[in-house]
Each structure stands twice: as C-alpha cells, then as structure tokens.
Scaffold this motif. Sequence first.
Motif, mmCIF file in Angstrom:
data_model
loop_
_atom_site.group_PDB
_atom_site.id
_atom_site.type_symbol
_atom_site.label_atom_id
_atom_site.label_comp_id
_atom_site.label_asym_id
_atom_site.label_seq_id
_atom_site.Cartn_x
_atom_site.Cartn_y
_atom_site.Cartn_z
ATOM 1 N N ILE A 141 0.449 2.360 -9.604
ATOM 2 C CA ILE A 141 0.417 1.067 -9.204
ATOM 3 C C ILE A 141 1.649 0.315 -10.019
ATOM 4 O O ILE A 141 2.340 -0.578 -9.486
ATOM 5 N N PRO A 142 1.786 0.349 -11.354
ATOM 6 C CA PRO A 142 2.982 -0.221 -12.197
ATOM 7 C C PRO A 142 4.215 -0.128 -11.715
ATOM 8 O O PRO A 142 5.031 -0.889 -11.656
ATOM 9 N N LYS A 143 4.366 1.500 -11.143
ATOM 10 C CA LYS A 143 5.804 1.457 -10.433
ATOM 11 C C LYS A 143 5.943 0.579 -9.303
ATOM 12 O O LYS A 143 6.941 -0.028 -9.021
ATOM 13 N N TYR A 144 4.961 0.245 -8.426
ATOM 14 C CA TYR A 144 5.109 -0.491 -7.461
ATOM 15 C C TYR A 144 5.385 -1.865 -7.934
ATOM 16 O O TYR A 144 6.304 -2.732 -7.395
ATOM 17 N N LEU A 145 4.563 -2.279 -9.043
ATOM 18 C CA LEU A 145 4.845 -3.698 -9.527
ATOM 19 C C LEU A 145 6.260 -3.815 -10.195
ATOM 20 O O LEU A 145 6.745 -5.108 -9.884
ATOM 21 N N ILE A 146 6.530 -2.648 -10.511
ATOM 22 C CA ILE A 146 8.251 -2.908 -11.212
ATOM 23 C C ILE A 146 9.106 -3.131 -9.920
ATOM 24 O O ILE A 146 10.025 -3.845 -10.070
ATOM 25 N N PRO A 160 9.214 1.525 3.363
ATOM 26 C CA PRO A 160 8.265 2.182 3.436
ATOM 27 C C PRO A 160 7.635 3.140 2.024
ATOM 28 O O PRO A 160 8.446 3.057 1.145
ATOM 29 N N ILE A 161 6.456 2.786 1.775
ATOM 30 C CA ILE A 161 5.854 3.572 0.564
ATOM 31 C C ILE A 161 5.329 4.746 0.979
ATOM 32 O O ILE A 161 4.144 4.806 1.712
ATOM 33 N N LEU A 162 5.606 5.926 0.311
ATOM 34 C CA LEU A 162 5.091 7.226 0.383
ATOM 35 C C LEU A 162 3.740 7.295 -0.348
ATOM 36 O O LEU A 162 4.062 7.147 -1.667
ATOM 37 N N ARG A 184 -6.414 3.645 -1.613
ATOM 38 C CA ARG A 184 -5.686 3.298 -0.350
ATOM 39 C C ARG A 184 -5.870 1.705 -0.277
ATOM 40 O O ARG A 184 -5.165 0.916 -0.037
ATOM 41 N N GLU A 185 -7.351 1.301 -0.630
ATOM 42 C CA GLU A 185 -7.673 -0.278 -0.129
ATOM 43 C C GLU A 185 -7.018 -0.987 -1.295
ATOM 44 O O GLU A 185 -6.418 -2.205 -1.155
ATOM 45 N N ALA A 186 -6.524 -0.460 -2.690
ATOM 46 C CA ALA A 186 -5.829 -1.073 -3.658
ATOM 47 C C ALA A 186 -4.298 -1.129 -3.438
ATOM 48 O O ALA A 186 -3.933 -2.227 -3.477
ATOM 49 N N MET A 187 -3.727 -0.284 -2.608
ATOM 50 C CA MET A 187 -2.460 -0.307 -2.411
ATOM 51 C C MET A 187 -2.317 -1.396 -1.413
ATOM 52 O O MET A 187 -1.307 -2.214 -1.305
ATOM 53 N N ALA A 188 -3.244 -1.539 -0.297
ATOM 54 C CA ALA A 188 -3.168 -2.446 0.726
ATOM 55 C C ALA A 188 -3.325 -3.883 0.045
ATOM 56 O O ALA A 188 -2.622 -4.652 0.363
ATOM 57 N N PRO A 208 5.330 -1.028 4.987
ATOM 58 C CA PRO A 208 4.728 0.065 5.702
ATOM 59 C C PRO A 208 4.202 1.232 4.543
ATOM 60 O O PRO A 208 4.848 1.633 3.565
ATOM 61 N N ILE A 209 2.954 1.652 4.862
ATOM 62 C CA ILE A 209 2.407 2.714 3.877
ATOM 63 C C ILE A 209 2.315 4.095 4.805
ATOM 64 O O ILE A 209 1.677 4.112 5.727
ATOM 65 N N ILE A 210 3.065 4.985 4.181
ATOM 66 C CA ILE A 210 3.018 6.362 5.109
ATOM 67 C C ILE A 210 2.336 7.338 4.177
ATOM 68 O O ILE A 210 2.877 7.436 2.878
ATOM 69 N N GLU A 211 1.466 8.077 4.725
ATOM 70 C CA GLU A 211 0.610 8.974 3.863
ATOM 71 C C GLU A 211 1.085 10.330 4.241
ATOM 72 O O GLU A 211 1.704 10.965 5.472
#
Length: 439
Positions: free
Chosen positions: A204-209, A220-222, A232-236, A244-247
Amino acid sequence: MIFEALMIDSKSTEIRERIATSNIYPYAPAAAGGFFNIKLEYLEKDAALGVADRFGEALLGQPNLGRTMALRSLYEQASASETFFQQVWPRGSHTVRMPLVWGVGRQPDVRVPQRQIFCATLSDALVTGRSGMIRIGNSVVVDYFDDELKDWPVDFRFDPIIFAHTDDEAVVVGAGDDAPEISEAISLLGCTSFAFGHWISEYIPKYLIFKKIGAPDGIPILIDADLPPQQREAMASYTQGRHPIIEVAGFSSVRVHKLWVVSTLGFVPILPKPGTPIGLNHISPPADFVADLFRDIAGTLPTIPFGGSRLYLARKPSLHRRLINHEEITDICKSRGFEIVYPEEHSFERQLSLIRIADYIVGPDGSALLMAVHARPGTKLLIMNHPFLENLPTLTHILEEIGLDVQILEGECTRYDPSYRKFSDYRIEPTSLTAILDS
C-alpha cells in the motif's frame, strides 16, 4: 525417474493440485505443504534448471521454460531508465526512536542506514502473478542494494519463479512469449502480497507514493488474484476508483510496455536465511515520511458509525508468535470493557471503523496492529510481545509520528525459535496487564 510425477501425464495432476492448494506463506513448515517447501523437495534431488523445466511443465503445460538469467538490482535498472526516474527520499541515515516499554522505559535512539526510495518506469517488462521479480530482456530484476544482501543473506527461491541464485544470476521459470500485453500499469504483485502485514506496510505505501508524486489517474494497478477479500477491499478504499484494478493469476505473466515501480520503503527480505537476525538496519524507513503518507490518505477513507472506545485486536493461537495464555489475557481485557475482535473475520471497512473510533487499543504483536496507522491522534495503544523487539521500533516510531501514545508490554519467552526468533512464543503476566489497564 525422479521427476516422473512432474511430467505432463496422469501423475502430474496430483502435483498440480498439491501446488494449487499449497500454503505459500514464506515460513510454513514442511508439514504445511507450502509451495516453497514443495520446491525444495525437488531441488534436493536434481539441478535447479531441470527442476525449473519440470515445474514449468506442470504449472504452465510447456516444456523447457527454465532459464538462467542475469540478476540485476531494481535501482540499477531503474536509474538507467530513459523514460522516468524520480528520487522520493535520498539515501543516507536517520534516527529510529525506541519504544516505551512498561516497567523499563525507553532505550536511546538508534541511528540506522536509509535506503534510497525512488519511483521509475521500466520499458517492456514482464511481471508474473505471485512474484515480485521483473524480467527485462535477459535479466531478472530484484529490489535490493548490495550492502543489504551483505548484512542479510536472503533466499530468493521463496519467490515462485526463482529456483536458484548467486550474486550475479538466477535460474527462473515462466512463459513470456505469449503473455498478454498492457501498454501501461502499476505493479503491486509479489510473493508476500497475500500477507496482510506486508500488504499494509509494503504494498500500500508504494501506491501512496505514486499518489504523492502525482502519477496520473487511470493507470491500471496489477494485483495478485485470490488475495484475501480484506486486501482487495483495502485497495478499493485507497484508490477510490481512480485506477482500474487488474488481477493477475498465479504464475501467469503480463508484458507491460511502461511499468511503474517504486522501491520498498525499507529492505524487506522475502526470506532471510534461517538464523539471520533481523535488526533495524535497512528495514526502517523514515518515520515522518511514512506517517505523512498515511495522514494524507486518512481523510479520503470511508468510516461507518459503529464500534467502541476500547478495542482488543486478538490473534489466533494457530499462528506463529503465539501468546500462550491468550484466553486469560482476553478475559482480563473483556472484563474491562474491551471489545474482542479477530480482524480477519471482518471486512476492511469494518476494521477501519473500529480502529478510527477506538480510544484504547490493545493486542499482541502481529499484522492486525498495522491497522493502527489509521487510528486517530491521541489513541492509546498497548502492544504485547516477547522480549525480542528488534524490528518493532520501526512500527512504533511511525505510530508515534502519526500521534498515537504507544507502549510495549514485554512477556516471557516460552518457546524460542532458533530459525527466526521473532516467531518465538511467549506469555504475558496477567498482573502486569491488569496494572496497566487499571492505571
């Protein structure tokens, strides 16, 4: 033939099912059938390249997928990027504040090395579900600096695609020629992404950066497929629909023409070799920087109006680092008005609400306590643990920067784990806990 069971015939079905249902937690004992342990069983009987080939046949249905590739650091690859490279935090050193331990006090601050934190884009990169490795050309790219590997020998074989490695090269497996292509993406894939503690402290810190440096919305986020629903809920919750979130399924590869990457805030070895002590060097990011990341996101997260002012975050006794008298400790907290919660039994939104409403939080050391990064300033937090506190100051310093009042209650070690002493079992003295809660 040693690998007969791995060939694509009637016997390979059993192996594929064994791998598909395995517990890939990094420290799972052999009896748990973890993927890492399955891999080691075969590596004891044949050379790594042969094992890689046969795992490729069993998992991907294609022969000769084993490769020997150059091992390259993410910094070396990223700093040579012709598209984008930005330093987020410079390399150097910083101070870690030691936690306040009940009955002992606070030890002096410790000066530790600080790894460089950077964001970059890589061209024509191949990423794989459940793997933190990135393949570019004939290189496999790993997030490390040389001095970190000297301090902590790491077994990269825990990563699903790595079967052997030296300082310069690695034996890997995985198809790539027919991989689907994406023009641009942010990768949050990794072999530890399934673990909630890693998810909150590392991914998650990577996304926050990315958000902090102004990465455009819409990329998109893989993420790995089949993550626990709370992650998955946290990411949303964090992305709020901006990406967009790609699994990506385990062992499936995706070729990304422009891949956004961030180095981890601190060196997080995916599997330190047994017996290697994990101290504060390298693992501790600058606490004020991390606190700012979570403060910035706090106002955008949803909350719902239920919960209580006293919260006990329980840890199931089946996990490592067991609190052996957990029932006695739970009863003491319950008698003093604490709501007993096993976080993994609740949605991320519910966990977030409980944390943000609580005035007092108590719990044994574990991933659940990382949710305290979302607690309100002024919240009082008591962490129970064994005496081996070598990496706990990383968390407590960050929480204190966020504004929490944090205290540690040390217990007595009842079972010492020589491989990773952090996973030793312990007992908390009930009278000590009672004294703290009543005060």
